[in-house]
Design an enzyme around this catalytic site. Structure first.
Site, mmCIF file in Angstrom:
data_model
loop_
_atom_site.group_PDB
_atom_site.id
_atom_site.type_symbol
_atom_site.label_atom_id
_atom_site.label_comp_id
_atom_site.label_asym_id
_atom_site.label_seq_id
_atom_site.Cartn_x
_atom_site.Cartn_y
_atom_site.Cartn_z
ATOM 1 C CD GLU A 187 -2.654 -1.066 2.623
ATOM 2 O OE1 GLU A 187 -3.843 -0.820 2.435
ATOM 3 O OE2 GLU A 187 -2.149 -1.224 3.761
ATOM 4 C CB CYS A 230 -7.628 -6.806 -1.834
ATOM 5 S SG CYS A 230 -6.422 -5.933 -0.827
HETATM 6 C C1 PEP Z 1 -6.482 -0.576 -0.043
HETATM 7 O O1 PEP Z 1 -5.857 0.331 0.519
HETATM 8 O O2 PEP Z 1 -6.569 -0.685 -1.279
HETATM 9 C C2 PEP Z 1 -7.182 -1.577 0.760
HETATM 10 C C3 PEP Z 1 -7.697 -2.641 0.216
HETATM 11 O O3 PEP Z 1 -7.298 -1.330 2.080
HETATM 12 P P1 PEP Z 1 -8.318 -0.245 2.679
HETATM 13 O O4 PEP Z 1 -9.155 0.260 1.541
HETATM 14 O O5 PEP Z 1 -9.087 -0.950 3.706
HETATM 15 O O6 PEP Z 1 -7.409 0.788 3.216
HETATM 16 MG MG MG Z 2 -5.479 0.185 2.617
#
Ligand code: PEP
Ligand code: MG
Length: 998
Positions: free
Chosen positions: A860, A931
């Protein structure tokens, strides 16, 4: 002043229906010269607008404002109908008062009526009447001095007096009470003469009428009471009332609750005045020595916990019993609240899995508790998620076309609102030629939260918030109270009428809940207080409902916060009656409804033939309005910028409920694209749903795993039905957020176990706690940060509280019990963080002898992607969180609406980082998933496949569609496309490239 006499009353009248009653009353008024002909039509018009049922078997028909000129002299006529006549909404009227008033001479009668309405079981008493004189007495009655008079809390003075009381104690208490009350000399004299009556448990009541039009009350208890205790009956406290009007029953009712639960001595033992008052307001504690309290707990299994609709059902059940029924959320803050108040019930914040403890005292306590527990177990009007073993039946049920997760039906429903004109759908206007009328430029796109999917094309109708004109201050408290009581009563009967006409069960439940809100004393408590302070009924009501709604909106639970819309909805309904506000009427052609906020009850009445789509400035994806819009198959958009309210009605627009956008004055090309896109979407979705269980393998045999993203454990039962290959992202912080305190090992283990059970052997990929940033945990406070997304978030926070992560890992590994589990850590930036987390897992694995688990990290943070080659040697997999990777790469705060339009995960720089990650992983034989939201973007799919992504994880609703798209793709072609995308100069260039390649 308008006076009622026996000549104005006819008893024992038998008429067929409401119209006949109105006709008889109008003729009577006309014969006696009160009104000119035509008044009857005005009365019928009023009924058509809003039923005039007041409550307790009494109706007050009258003409509309427009026919006031037909009143020659003020008059009142009363018909007594012992057989009863249906007065709308299933309400039966036994006493009908027709008032033709030229100005406000009738207010005294209304005041008396308000008093009458507060008396018990009026319908039975009215039916038994035989003489006009009895009706006169009934209507002119002031409340009898009974052990249950009414008092106003704000007038109550409380004192715990320091005195050695003798057998003369009552007199001493009386003297003391009188010093607290600003009584007139005459009132004081009467108080001294009037003996107090014993209302139980050593508590005494003294009451008298007031001379000066003001109610006063005092509550006195003695410090020293040993001597008094030997007296029969004892003297523990005195409530002294000087009554001028109908006041709240709340405080005295609460005193009676204390006495009913035989805790009068405990109440008297409270030694501080403010505590005594607070004790009265909060009611007696439940866990005392009172043996006859009945208690039983029930686990709530409703997916969204006890929100307003199930809450309303519980309250209705509780109200069927005389017992004092209290409830507390064992998993909440432990406060006991009345089970008969909807506001209080909602305030418990009861989530799925929480335990409610019911406690009742009184003659039917056991029945009440049994009924409440049964109601909870039956689901409170909602379908409960399956218990283990129930799964198959539930899946079959959920797979039916009517289910919200049935993509085919939801898309078909969406289509019904679009331009193509299915049988159910209003056709879009043939052309969109309305010239630019709004301050926004042509083809401007406003974005918001997608509340219900689908596309709507047509002119907008901007429903500006109603303007209520009212005087802020008022002179006569009792007139304002009567006006408020009448308005609430009318609002309730109007709701009942709408409820009776509605074919939609969800809508009916909601209206029932709104009626319950209007009956809630905790709402009217504050309103009456403001009225007593000199505000008009309208000003007090508006202020109090606004405060209550704002308080509700501040709830940390998004679902509960959205109940604010319900409070505002009932608030507006009563205001419209109080202010006689004109109703803004929508156009008579199909339109997209734009409003600040659309209350659920407005949606219930909505004609799907005319409303193409819904756009609101407030609201959210889980608001009642969103639920209803979705159920009605109407595309909806919430949380849109205020600018939308400045658009002019008639402006053409395209509402895209899937993308969460509203395009104003679209050019013909955009319009055509939207229509084509819509048709295509529908066909694709239908086909995909039918084939959802087929594997996702490209036409040249490249296989991809498609998992589902979950934000809690409740949706787990739908994973299998969606056709997904398992869970590709469980956002566990939401599991934590659904609790009031950090869930302990046992709770977490049970939750995860349920999830594994639901997955029937499919893999579960769990992301460990990603708290911080925009997801703080209320019970896990962190210091305020200037840049929370760059601060103590994800793994950084877990490293500060390792015991919490350890408990989570222990629970997961225990629950997995040999079933496939993958664990990944969020926000990993540095290799040391990963190593710390891996070591912690390994230690727990050793400790509990857990079987194998795949361990990976989320990519991320750009640093992790750039350093992927280092990580790849040690991890089992990578999962790319494109939401954050985009945020951190492009330096765009994902929560800032101002820059939201700049954030596109298809930016070549983000794609470069994805490629680096994939290459590094594959070089070490590891897999990579995506994801973030990009995985569900059908346009992006070929690029992700081409970059070598092995697994995708998307929301449940998108699984079938994405799998089908994979099957249609050619991996070789995707690789070529991805290579070109990497060379593009910016995100729009990538999108153009992808559009061309379709
Ligand atoms: C993302 O950052 O793409 C992720 C899947 O996590 P979240 O959206 O929960 O931060
Ligand atoms: Mg995230």
């Amino acid at each position: 002043m308008l006076a009622l006499s026996v000549e104005d009353i006819r008893t024992d009248v038998n008429l067929a229906d409401k119209n006949a009653v109105i006709q008889a009353l109008a003729q009577w008024l006309e014969q006696e010269g009160h009104v000119a002909s035509g008044y009857q039509a005005g009365m019928l018009a009023r009924e058509a607008k809003i039923a005039t049922y007041l409550g307790q078997g009494i109706a007050i028909p009258h003409g509309t404002q427009e026919c006031r000129h037909l009143i020659k002299k003020t008059g009142i006529k009363v018909l007594h109908l012992p057989q009863g006549v249906e007065w709308g909404g299933g309400e039966i009227a036994y006493l009908v008062l027709c008032i033709a008033a030229r100005s406000d001479e009738h207010l005294d009668i209304l005041k008396q009526l308000a008093t009458t309405l507060s008396q018990g079981d009026l319908p039975t008493r009215i039916k038994a009447i035989t003489q006009p004189q009895q009706i006169l007495q009934l209507l002119q009655n002031t409340p009898a001095l009974t052990p249950t008079p009414t008092i106003t809390s704000e007038l109550l003075r409380v004192e715990h007096i320091q005195t050695q009381l003798t057998l003369n104690s009552l007199l001493a208490l009386t003297e003391s009470a009188m010093t607290l009350m600003p009584c007139t000399v005459a009132e004081q004299a009467r108080l001294k003469q009037t003996p107090s009556i014993h209302i139980g448990q050593g508590w005494w009541l003294s009451q008298n009428p007031a001379d000066d039009g003001h109610t006063k009350a005092a509550l006195v208890t003695p410090y020293t009471n040993s001597e008094l205790m030997t007296q029969q009956p004892p003297v523990r406290g005195l409530l002294m009332l000087v009554i001028a009007d109908l006041s709240h029953k709340v405080l005295l009712d609460q005193l009676l609750v204390w006495l009913k639960t035989e805790q009068g001595a405990e109440l008297a033992a409270i030694t501080q005045a403010h505590r005594l008052l607070a004790a009265l307001q909060n009611g007696p504690p439940v866990n005392t020595s009172v043996s006859e309290r009945v208690e039983q707990a029930a686990i709530v299994r409703n997916t969204h916990g006890i929100h307003a609709r199930p809450g309303a059902i519980l309250v209705q059940v509780a109200k069927q019993y005389a017992a004092d029924v209290r409830v507390r959320n064992q998993d909440g803050d432990g406060q006991w609240v009345s089970a008969k108040s909807l506001m209080k019930m909602i305030s418990l914040g009861t989530k799925s899995g929480h335990q409610l403890l019911f406690s009742a005292a009184g003659k039917d306590a056991d029945l009440a508790v049994a009924a409440l527990v049964n109601a909870v177990e039956q689901g409170l009007g909602e379908t409960l998620p399956p218990l283990n073993g129930d799964i198959h039946a539930d899946i079959e049920q959920q797979a039916s076309p009517a289910n919200e997760y049935d993509v085919t039906s939801s898309v078909a429903a969406s289509l019904s609102a679009a331009a193509s004109g299915s049988s159910n759908a209003p056709a879009a206007p043939a052309s969109l030629t309305v010239p630019l009328q709004s301050p926004l430029a042509a083809n401007t796109e406003l974005t918001g939260v997608s509340a219900a999917g689908g596309i709507a094309i047509g002119p907008i109708f901007v429903d500006a918030p109603p303007q209520f004109n009212y005087l802020k201050q008022a002179d006569d408290v009792s007139v304002e109270r009567a006006a408020l009581a009448a308005a609430i009563s009318l609002a309730r009967s109007d709701l009942a009428a709408t409820q009776a006409q509605s074919n939609d069960e969800q809508g009916r439940n909601m209206l029932a809940m709104h009626r319950e809100l209007l009956a809630d004393s905790s709402l009217s408590f504050g309103v009456h207080k403001l009225i007593n302070e000199g505000l008009s009924a309208a000003a007090a009501w508006w202020s109090e409902t606004d405060t209550a709604a704002t308080r509700q909106a501040a709830n940390t639970d998004a679902l509960l916060a959205e109940r604010a819309a319900d409070i505002r909805d009932v608030g507006r309904r009563v205001m419209a009656i109080l202010c006689q506000s004109p109703v803004i009427t929508p156009p008579d052609h199909p339109y997209i409804w734009v409003a600040q906020d659309i209350g659920p009850s407005q949606l219930v009445n909505l004609d799907p033939q005319r409303v193409l789509g819904i756009v609101t400035v407030s609201g959210g994806a889980f608001s009642h309005s969103a639920i209803l819009a979705s159920a009605l198959g109407i595309p909806a958009l919430a949380a849109v910028n205020e600018t939308v309210m400045s658009l002019r009605s008639g402006t053409d627009a395209i509402l895209n409920g899937d993308q969460g956008s509203l395009r104003i004055n679209p050019d013909p090309q955009t319009l055509e694209q939207a229509q084509q896109q819509h048709q295509q979407t529908q066909q694709d979705a239908e086909q995909a749903w039918a084939l959802r269980r087929l594997p996702a393998i490209t036409e040249d045999q490249h296989s991809i795993e498609v998992g589902a993203n979950l934000s809690g454990v409740n949706d787990a039962s739908r994973v299998v039905m969606s056709g997904s290959d398992g869970v590709g992202l469980l956002r566990t912080e939401f599991v934590f957020m659904s609790q009031h305190s950090a869930p302990n090992l046992a709770t977490q283990t049970a939750l995860y176990r349920r999830l594994f059970d639901d997955l029937e052997g499919r893999p579960l990929l769990v992301r460990t706690l990603d708290v911080g940033g925009d997801k703080p945990l209320p019970y896990w406070p962190v210091a305020k940060e200037d840049n929370p997304f760059l601060g103590v978030r994800g793994i950084r926070l877990c490293m500060q509280r390792p015991e919490l992560l350890a408990t989570q890992i222990r629970a997961l590994l225990t629950a997995a019990n040999d079933r496939p589990v993958r664990i990944m850590f969020p926000m990993i930036t540095d290799i040391s963080e990963w190593r710390w987390a891996k070591r912690l897992v390994n230690e727990i694995q050793d400790e509990i002898k857990a079987t194998q688990v795949e361990l990976g990290i989320m990519i991320e943070v750009p640093a992790a992607a750039l350093n992927a080659a280092v990580f790849a040697k040690e991890v089992d997999f990578f999962s790319i969180g494109t939401n954050d990777l985009t945020q951190y790469t492009l330096a765009i705060d994902r929560g800032n609406g101002e820059v939201a339009h700049l954030a596109d995960a298809l930016h070549p720089s983000v794609l470069q980082l994805i490629k680096m990650t994939v290459d590094a992983a594959h070089a070490q034989g590891k897999w990579v998933g995506v994801c973030g939201e990009l995985a569900a973007d059908t346009q992006a799919l070929p690029v992700l496949l081409g970059l070598g992504i092995d697994k995708l994880s998307v929301s449940l609703k998108r699984v079938a569609l994405i799998k089908e798209q994979v099957r249609r793709a050619n991996f070789g072609a995707c690789q070529q496309l991805a290579a070109r995308a990497l060379l593009a100069e910016d995100a729009p260039s990538v999108r153009r490239l992808l559009e061309k390649s379709v």
